[in-house]
Motif scaffolding. Structure first.
Motif, PDB file in Angstrom:
ATOM      1  N   LYS A 148       0.821  -1.217   0.000  1.00  0.00           N
ATOM      2  CA  LYS A 148       0.000   0.000   0.000  1.00  0.00           C
ATOM      3  C   LYS A 148       0.850   1.261   0.000  1.00  0.00           C
ATOM      4  O   LYS A 148       0.439   2.294  -0.529  1.00  0.00           O
ATOM      5  CB  LYS A 148      -0.922   0.004   1.227  1.00  0.00           C
ATOM      6  N   THR A 149       2.026   1.202   0.633  1.00  0.00           N
ATOM      7  CA  THR A 149       2.879   2.397   0.715  1.00  0.00           C
ATOM      8  C   THR A 149       3.929   2.448  -0.397  1.00  0.00           C
ATOM      9  O   THR A 149       4.735   3.374  -0.443  1.00  0.00           O
ATOM     10  CB  THR A 149       3.597   2.460   2.088  1.00  0.00           C
ATOM     11  N   GLY A 150       3.915   1.434  -1.283  1.00  0.00           N
ATOM     12  CA  GLY A 150       4.854   1.426  -2.405  1.00  0.00           C
ATOM     13  C   GLY A 150       6.286   1.127  -2.007  1.00  0.00           C
ATOM     14  O   GLY A 150       7.227   1.520  -2.704  1.00  0.00           O
ATOM     15  N   LEU A 151       6.455   0.416  -0.889  1.00  0.00           N
ATOM     16  CA  LEU A 151       7.788   0.077  -0.407  1.00  0.00           C
ATOM     17  C   LEU A 151       8.187  -1.308  -0.904  1.00  0.00           C
ATOM     18  O   LEU A 151       7.477  -2.290  -0.660  1.00  0.00           O
ATOM     19  CB  LEU A 151       7.800   0.110   1.132  1.00  0.00           C
ATOM     20  N   ARG A 152       9.285  -1.378  -1.622  1.00  0.00           N
ATOM     21  CA  ARG A 152       9.749  -2.650  -2.182  1.00  0.00           C
ATOM     22  C   ARG A 152      10.178  -3.602  -1.070  1.00  0.00           C
ATOM     23  O   ARG A 152      10.864  -3.208  -0.127  1.00  0.00           O
ATOM     24  CB  ARG A 152      10.928  -2.356  -3.114  1.00  0.00           C
ATOM     25  N   VAL A 153       9.775  -4.864  -1.168  1.00  0.00           N
ATOM     26  CA  VAL A 153      10.178  -5.884  -0.193  1.00  0.00           C
ATOM     27  C   VAL A 153      11.414  -6.610  -0.731  1.00  0.00           C
ATOM     28  O   VAL A 153      11.357  -7.287  -1.754  1.00  0.00           O
ATOM     29  CB  VAL A 153       9.033  -6.892   0.081  1.00  0.00           C
ATOM     30  N   LEU A 154      12.533  -6.448  -0.029  1.00  0.00           N
ATOM     31  CA  LEU A 154      13.775  -7.106  -0.455  1.00  0.00           C
ATOM     32  C   LEU A 154      13.753  -8.592  -0.112  1.00  0.00           C
ATOM     33  O   LEU A 154      14.428  -9.389  -0.761  1.00  0.00           O
ATOM     34  CB  LEU A 154      14.975  -6.444   0.221  1.00  0.00           C
ATOM     35  N   GLY A 155      12.983  -8.944   0.922  1.00  0.00           N
ATOM     36  CA  GLY A 155      12.891 -10.350   1.286  1.00  0.00           C
ATOM     37  C   GLY A 155      12.470 -10.550   2.727  1.00  0.00           C
ATOM     38  O   GLY A 155      12.312  -9.595   3.490  1.00  0.00           O
TER      39      GLY A 155
END
Length: 273
Positions: free
Chosen positions: A181-188
């Motif tokens: 929702k906040t547009g934050l990429r998940v690295l893992g």
């Protein structure tokens, strides 16, 4: 354009990569993973900063034995505390601003959010390869403030920490939704406390079950960065006030964190090439 120009002039202008460490619940070891990741990146020759925005439970200063240090001011803001002799890890935490270590932070949201924005804007980090942001548990006001304050500086992404049990994995699933929702990429995703390493025979026992983090990563279509075991000897060294920087490379958790750090380094080199 104005935001980008301000970012170029800011205290974060010399920071190459910003990582957020998140989780949907407390007690999964975000601060420990943040600290160990910083040490692993330092071991790879990187210069690292840690921003501890867990306002109600700032534990990282104690882990580095710098809880009695004072924060000084310079022309461009607060000077972070260096935790090692060669000044390769710097730290900023609300723990340095409390008059007494046992003082509770009894603040409403607006005051917390204002301090987070001040932490992002007013700490003179200098040149860093990585800034690791240790966040409080949940998906609350403080997280939104942190992500919004960091957005102009284009964070590399977030590392999500879980423990193997289903209840923890369920909470981290909500954190994945927050990132989306906040547009934050998940690295893992990192599965912490994944097995207990016996200090006598080195056998690993899965106290809290195993594989929940890996299953969640597969289901969500995000990378699984690895499992980090519980190491009672490392915990004991912290309790006894021994030097975490010296003790960590001897820990059974060190190879796991070194692999996680290498994946992050590989990811950054791929993005820049």
């Amino acid at each position: 354009m104005e935001e980008e120009a301000a970012a170029e002039r800011s205290n974060l202008a010399g920071v190459r990569h910003i990582l957020l460490v998140l989780s949907g619940k407390g007690g999964v070891g975000k601060s420990t993973i943040s600290t160990e990741l910083a040490l692993s990146l330092r071991h790879s020759g990187k210069k690292v900063g840690i921003l501890d925005v867990d306002l109600c439970g700032p534990s990282i200063p104690r882990m580095f034995r710098v809880q009695d240090n004072d924060v000084h001011q310079c022309d461009s803001g607060w000077v972070p505390v260096f935790v090692d002799q060669d000044k390769s890890i710097s730290l900023m935490s609300i723990g340095f601003l409390l008059e007494k270590p046992d003082d509770a932070v009894v603040w409403r949201g607006p005051k917390k959010n204002a301090l987070i924005k001040q932490f992002v804007a007013d700490v003179a980090w200098g040149d860093l390869d990585f800034l690791i942001v240790d966040t409080p548990p949940g998906t609350s006001d403080e997280h939104i403030s942190t992500v919004e304050a960091l957005r102009p500086y284009k964070p590399l992404g977030a590392i999500l920490v879980t423990t193997p049990q289903a209840v923890s994995v369920g909470d981290v699933r909500r954190e994945l939704t927050f990132c989306k929702k906040t547009g934050l990429r998940v690295l893992g995703i990192v599965e912490n406390m994944s097995g207990f390493v016996c200090p006598h025979c080195s056998e690993c026992t899965n106290i809290f079950s195993k594989g929940g983090g890996e299953e969640l990563a597969k289901h969500a279509g995000v990378p699984f960065l690895g499992c980090v075991p519980l190491d009672p000897q490392l915990s004991q060294s912290l309790e006894e006030g021994r030097d975490f920087i010296q003790e960590f490379p001897k820990s059974s958790a060190f190879p796991a964190l070194a692999r996680i750090a290498q994946q992050i380094l590989d990811g950054t080199s791929q993005r820049s090439s």
